[in-house]
Design an enzyme around this catalytic site. Sequence first.
Site, PDB file in Angstrom:
ATOM      1  N   VAL A  69      -5.552   0.550   3.067  1.00  0.00           N
ATOM      2  CA  VAL A  69      -6.735   0.104   2.328  1.00  0.00           C
ATOM      3  C   VAL A  69      -6.648  -1.412   2.227  1.00  0.00           C
ATOM      4  CG1 VAL A  69      -7.098   2.222   0.998  1.00  0.00           C
ATOM      5  CG2 VAL A  69      -5.563   0.454   0.117  1.00  0.00           C
ATOM      6  N   SER A  70      -7.762  -2.043   1.890  1.00  0.00           N
ATOM      7  CA  SER A  70      -7.780  -3.507   1.897  1.00  0.00           C
ATOM      8  C   SER A  70      -7.384  -4.146   0.574  1.00  0.00           C
ATOM      9  CB  SER A  70      -9.174  -4.013   2.296  1.00  0.00           C
ATOM     10  OG  SER A  70     -10.149  -3.560   1.379  1.00  0.00           O
TER      11      SER A  70
END
Length: 206
Positions: A65-66
């Site tokens: 995920v970022s």
Amino acid sequence: MERLLRPKEACQLLGISYSTLLRWIREGKIRAVTTEGGKYRIPYSEVKKYLEGREETRAVIYARVSSTDQREDLERQINYLTNYTMAKGYKVVEVLKDVASGLNTQRKGLLKLFKLVEGRSIDVVLITYKDRLTRFGFEYLEEFFSTMGVRIEVVFGEEPKEATQELVEDLISIITSFAGKIYGMRSHKKTLLVQGVKKLMGELNG
């Protein structure tokens, strides 16, 4: 009469690239017959023999995920892929995860994955979407992994259209970097350009 497979069919069953198939043929790892037109055909018995003789498939789960506020999504990816590997009968060697942009090539999990691939310690890499592994150049990674006898299994394929926020952030990051190189990181022109892009993307998403 024995069934003969086209190279594409054999590659799909074996989970390898065409270049890897050609290398296996040259090395004598798999037998091929040549048609009158000079094209390869792979006896089904050769593919079946390889698949039956192959040891348990060693899998690595990779999730990304970022940002930290997406931890729940990270766990969802891992849980889904874990159930997927169990259903496929794979042996999970390791679970790797990163909280970073798909543009970042220095992710700890990604670098560890490269080491496992280079060491031929795994057979398959499992990801939910292509962009979880890399934002750009997925095909290059796929080909490199294939030369090491490792395939990438993408469970869902492309990211859903509604998952645009991370793509927007990556796009702005790219523009910021290029604008900084052209005008200088502290340049007023660079600031105006980036602000303009952010405003435009906000309007498109609004």
